[in-house]
Enzyme design. Structure first.
Site, PDB file in Angstrom:
ATOM      1  N   ARG A  33      34.740  19.828  47.427  1.00 53.37           N
ATOM      2  CA  ARG A  33      35.948  19.814  48.268  1.00 53.37           C
ATOM      3  C   ARG A  33      35.639  20.450  49.621  1.00 53.37           C
ATOM      4  O   ARG A  33      35.148  19.808  50.508  1.00 53.37           O
ATOM      5  CB  ARG A  33      37.098  20.528  47.568  1.00 53.37           C
ATOM      6  CG  ARG A  33      37.571  19.807  46.316  1.00 53.37           C
ATOM      7  CD  ARG A  33      38.577  20.643  45.564  1.00 53.37           C
ATOM      8  NE  ARG A  33      39.888  20.570  46.171  1.00 53.37           N
ATOM      9  CZ  ARG A  33      40.823  19.687  45.820  1.00 53.37           C
ATOM     10  NH1 ARG A  33      40.583  18.835  44.850  1.00 53.37           N
ATOM     11  NH2 ARG A  33      41.980  19.671  46.408  1.00 53.37           N
ATOM     12  N   GLU A 203      59.109  33.684  32.009  1.00 49.69           N
ATOM     13  CA  GLU A 203      57.879  34.306  31.507  1.00 49.69           C
ATOM     14  C   GLU A 203      57.968  34.414  29.990  1.00 49.69           C
ATOM     15  O   GLU A 203      58.982  34.858  29.449  1.00 49.69           O
ATOM     16  CB  GLU A 203      57.698  35.682  32.173  1.00 49.69           C
ATOM     17  CG  GLU A 203      56.676  36.596  31.536  1.00 49.69           C
ATOM     18  CD  GLU A 203      55.269  36.024  31.457  1.00 49.69           C
ATOM     19  OE1 GLU A 203      54.735  35.596  32.479  1.00 49.69           O
ATOM     20  OE2 GLU A 203      54.695  36.017  30.329  1.00 49.69           O
ATOM     21  N   ARG A 267      44.648  30.260  34.632  1.00 50.94           N
ATOM     22  CA  ARG A 267      43.624  29.317  35.085  1.00 50.94           C
ATOM     23  C   ARG A 267      42.526  29.227  34.036  1.00 50.94           C
ATOM     24  O   ARG A 267      42.335  30.149  33.251  1.00 50.94           O
ATOM     25  CB  ARG A 267      43.048  29.761  36.441  1.00 50.94           C
ATOM     26  CG  ARG A 267      44.104  29.767  37.540  1.00 50.94           C
ATOM     27  CD  ARG A 267      43.513  30.190  38.877  1.00 50.94           C
ATOM     28  NE  ARG A 267      42.567  29.241  39.410  1.00 50.94           N
ATOM     29  CZ  ARG A 267      42.892  28.185  40.152  1.00 50.94           C
ATOM     30  NH1 ARG A 267      44.138  27.944  40.459  1.00 50.94           N
ATOM     31  NH2 ARG A 267      41.952  27.367  40.607  1.00 50.94           N
ATOM     32  N   HIS A 439      45.390  62.769  57.409  1.00 51.06           N
ATOM     33  CA  HIS A 439      46.831  63.055  57.401  1.00 51.06           C
ATOM     34  C   HIS A 439      47.444  62.578  58.712  1.00 51.06           C
ATOM     35  O   HIS A 439      46.844  62.772  59.755  1.00 51.06           O
ATOM     36  CB  HIS A 439      47.035  64.566  57.241  1.00 51.06           C
ATOM     37  CG  HIS A 439      48.476  64.959  57.328  1.00 51.06           C
ATOM     38  ND1 HIS A 439      49.347  64.767  56.283  1.00 51.06           N
ATOM     39  CD2 HIS A 439      49.198  65.506  58.348  1.00 51.06           C
ATOM     40  CE1 HIS A 439      50.553  65.192  56.650  1.00 51.06           C
ATOM     41  NE2 HIS A 439      50.482  65.634  57.902  1.00 51.06           N
TER      42      HIS A 439
HETATM   43  P1  NAI Z   1      48.148  35.030  35.124  1.00 47.40           P
HETATM   44  O1  NAI Z   1      47.310  35.083  33.916  1.00 47.40           O
HETATM   45  O2  NAI Z   1      48.124  36.160  36.095  1.00 47.40           O
HETATM   46  O3  NAI Z   1      49.683  34.856  34.689  1.00 47.40           O
HETATM   47  C1  NAI Z   1      50.135  33.818  33.885  1.00 47.40           C
HETATM   48  C2  NAI Z   1      51.449  34.226  33.232  1.00 47.40           C
HETATM   49  O4  NAI Z   1      52.020  33.078  32.614  1.00 47.40           O
HETATM   50  C3  NAI Z   1      51.285  35.280  32.157  1.00 47.40           C
HETATM   51  O5  NAI Z   1      52.212  36.323  32.379  1.00 47.40           O
HETATM   52  C4  NAI Z   1      51.586  34.515  30.866  1.00 47.40           C
HETATM   53  O6  NAI Z   1      52.197  35.313  29.889  1.00 47.40           O
HETATM   54  C5  NAI Z   1      52.547  33.445  31.363  1.00 47.40           C
HETATM   55  N1  NAI Z   1      52.597  32.227  30.551  1.00 47.40           N
HETATM   56  C6  NAI Z   1      51.572  31.578  29.960  1.00 47.40           C
HETATM   57  N2  NAI Z   1      52.025  30.454  29.352  1.00 47.40           N
HETATM   58  C7  NAI Z   1      53.353  30.386  29.596  1.00 47.40           C
HETATM   59  C8  NAI Z   1      54.385  29.467  29.251  1.00 47.40           C
HETATM   60  N3  NAI Z   1      54.126  28.357  28.552  1.00 47.40           N
HETATM   61  N4  NAI Z   1      55.645  29.733  29.674  1.00 47.40           N
HETATM   62  C9  NAI Z   1      55.925  30.849  30.382  1.00 47.40           C
HETATM   63  N5  NAI Z   1      54.988  31.749  30.739  1.00 47.40           N
HETATM   64  C10 NAI Z   1      53.729  31.526  30.355  1.00 47.40           C
HETATM   65  O7  NAI Z   1      47.803  33.635  35.808  1.00 47.40           O
HETATM   66  P2  NAI Z   1      48.166  33.060  37.255  1.00 47.40           P
HETATM   67  O8  NAI Z   1      49.296  33.821  37.852  1.00 47.40           O
HETATM   68  O9  NAI Z   1      48.306  31.609  37.060  1.00 47.40           O
HETATM   69  O10 NAI Z   1      46.876  33.377  38.095  1.00 47.40           O
HETATM   70  C11 NAI Z   1      45.626  32.775  37.743  1.00 47.40           C
HETATM   71  C12 NAI Z   1      44.451  33.599  38.153  1.00 47.40           C
HETATM   72  O11 NAI Z   1      44.355  33.719  39.538  1.00 47.40           O
HETATM   73  C13 NAI Z   1      44.494  34.998  37.568  1.00 47.40           C
HETATM   74  O12 NAI Z   1      43.251  35.238  36.977  1.00 47.40           O
HETATM   75  C14 NAI Z   1      44.709  35.863  38.748  1.00 47.40           C
HETATM   76  O13 NAI Z   1      44.077  37.109  38.596  1.00 47.40           O
HETATM   77  C15 NAI Z   1      44.144  35.058  39.906  1.00 47.40           C
HETATM   78  N6  NAI Z   1      44.889  35.375  41.114  1.00 47.40           N
HETATM   79  C16 NAI Z   1      44.685  36.571  41.720  1.00 47.40           C
HETATM   80  C17 NAI Z   1      45.409  36.925  42.824  1.00 47.40           C
HETATM   81  C18 NAI Z   1      45.198  38.258  43.450  1.00 47.40           C
HETATM   82  O14 NAI Z   1      44.194  38.875  43.157  1.00 47.40           O
HETATM   83  N7  NAI Z   1      46.092  38.756  44.286  1.00 47.40           N
HETATM   84  C19 NAI Z   1      46.404  36.054  43.411  1.00 47.40           C
HETATM   85  C20 NAI Z   1      46.578  34.844  42.664  1.00 47.40           C
HETATM   86  C21 NAI Z   1      45.827  34.535  41.569  1.00 47.40           C
END
Ligand code: NAI
Length: 451
Positions: A33, A203, A267, A439
């Site tokens: 990509r 959630e 993911r 500070h």
């Molecule tokens: P995540 O693993 O952080 O959150 C997914 C959430 O979806 C969990 O709370 C889970 O319980 C819930 N879930 C799973 N299946 C479900 C369902 N069928 N119905 C309702 N809830 C459900 O994954 P997310 O937010 O998709 O992020 C993916 C990756 O990207 C993570 O590894 C994250 O660390 C990374 N990321 C990091 C960021 C940062 O460092 N600021 C910003 C965005 C993403």
């Protein structure tokens, strides 16, 4: 023949390629990509650009609390998206320039490993077959899309979106349903809540923000609930179609209406169609198995970043890529997974490193928890009218070694690296006490916590 062929030009891949080239390896990156991967193109950077605009808008809306009045603050979503595209373009061209400066070949094609011939791994990239003595696989990850009724049709019709499509929405939805209250869900909740969208988070667990220190995820939820976000916890989504998300809550079937639905439920490693089976690279639940030296089971083949499924964060990928390059050039380095900081860029921000109260309890660690209000900091008070920020420090009870630090409040993202160093270097409270903190800053609360 290349010394190293890197599959994937995201943070894991491009950084490792640069380091390898600097060590004199003839290096090639194959990216299907855009250079920069998910992080630069549809993840970390574009979301932070959007969130900064939302923050300015929030400042304008709340400026009266600070004795300043703006009349008629308004927001132009299309202009925000344009600016986001400009920022992304600048960074992606920066990576291209970095590749050029390192004399790294970049091939914009999909890579597929064909096999090994003599000492060379053979990789198909479009019309060409490239050969390399070593492979570093940094193919990243993609959204998990479970077989929820109607989800695939809704993705096709544009009713359901992943983190990729939502970044280019032309119009602001009136109602947004967010499936998954993890990092991606919460950052987009923050943006759309700030710009006036009615957001509902569904959630499945009984709390948001996954493994975040529970006191902090509760504070964050309370804050966004007070701003009008509707949190449905323990919700099992059963279908996504016809402008509605259906879910089960406490055994009852319910629905929530929405103009758009963001699906952010985690993911998974992108290993499909890489041709791993052609050289026998082991995978587990779809992710490439690596040891802590980033080696796979096949000599000469390494994997770094989301594709190994360890910790899916861009900065982990950077470090893993570097460790892989060190080890393929005679080094013996490892990644310290205990000291990887993580941030949720809501407003207020959440930043964490190391053990939480909950993880320490699960491991039966004997700990001492210190909780300090950020209001101890003069700067925090000056800048956060009504702020409820806190810092929690998890210390080993016997030696007071810093095991974890969790911050909720402004500048948390910029402070956490210091805490990560304390965890990485196994500093004790008494070592931190001897450090001088500037500070007035918010980071002074770290000092407060160690006395
Ligand atoms: P995540 O693993 O952080 O959150 C997914 C959430 O979806 C969990 O709370 C889970 O319980 C819930 N879930 C799973 N299946 C479900 C369902 N069928 N119905 C309702 N809830 C459900 O994954 P997310 O937010 O998709 O992020 C993916 C990756 O990207 C993570 O590894 C994250 O660390 C990374 N990321 C990091 C960021 C940062 O460092 N600021 C910003 C965005 C993403």
């Amino acid at each position: 023949m290349y010394d190293l062929l890197v599959i994937g030009g995201g943070p894991g891949g491009y950084n490792a390629a640069s380091k390898a080239a600097a060590k004199g390896l003839k290096t090639c990156v194959v990216e299907k990509r855009a250079l920069g991967g998910v992080c630069l193109n549809e993840g970390c950077i574009p979301t932070k650009t959007l969130l900064y605009s939302a923050k300015i808008y929030d400042y304008a809306k709340h400026s009266k609390d600070y004795g300043v009045t703006f009349t008629g603050a308004s927001l132009d979503h299309a202009a925000i998206i344009d600016r986001k595209n400009k920022v992304v373009k600048t960074l992606v061209s920066g990576v291209a320039a970095q590749m050029k400066a390192g004399k790294i070949d970049v091939v914009t094609e999909t890579a597929k490993i064909l096999g090994k011939k003599g000492d060379a791994f053979q990789v198909q990239a479009g019309e060409q077959v490239l050969e390399a003595a070593r492979l570093l696989i940094c193919a990243g990850s993609e959204p998990t899309l479970p077989p929820i009724d109607g989800l695939f049709d809704s993705l096709k019709s544009g009713f359901a979106l992943t983190n990729r499509e939502i970044l280019d929405l032309k119009e602001v939805p009136k109602k947004l349903a967010v499936v998954g209250g993890g990092v991606i869900g919460l950052e987009f909740t923050s943006y759309f809540n700030s710009i006036g969208t009615e957001v509902t988070v569904l959630e499945m667990l009984d709390h948001i923000a996954g493994p975040t220190e529970r006191e902090i995820s509760n504070l964050l939820q309370k804050e966004y609930a007070s701003r009008g976000v509707n949190f449905l916890l323990g919700a099992q989504v059963t279908s996504i179609k016809d402008g509605k998300v259906a879910y089960k809550l406490n055994g009852e079937d319910k629905t929530v209406e929405a103009d758009k639905v963001l699906v952010s439920i985690g993911r998974r490693a992108s290993t499909k169609d890489l041709g791993l089976e052609n050289i026998g690279v082991l995978t587990e639940r779809g992710a490439i198995v690596t040891d802590e030296y980033m080696k796979t089971n096949v000599p000469g083949v390494y994997a770094a970043g989301d594709v190994n499924g360890k910790i899916m964060l861009a900065h982990t990928a950077y470090r893993e890529g570097e460790v892989a390059v060190e080890n393929m050039t005679g080094g013996h380095e490892r990644v310290n997974y205990n000291a990887i900081p993580s941030v949720i860029y809501t407003n207020p921000e959440v930043a964490s490193v190391g053990e939480t109260t909950e993880s320490a309890k699960e491991k039966n660690l004997n700990t001492k928890i210190k909780t300090v209000s950020l209001r101890y900091s003069g700067r925090y008070l000056a800048e956060n009218e009504g702020g409820k920020g806190i810092l929690k420090m998890v210390l080993d009870a016997e030696h007071e070694t810093v095991l974890g630090v969790h911050i909720y409040g402004s500048y948390a993202s910029e402070m956490i690296y210091g805490a990560a160093m304390m965890v990485d270097r196994k500093m004790r409270a008494k070592d931190v006490q001897k450090c001088v903190f500037p500070h007035p800053t918010v980071c002074e609360v770290i000092r407060e916590a160690v006395f």
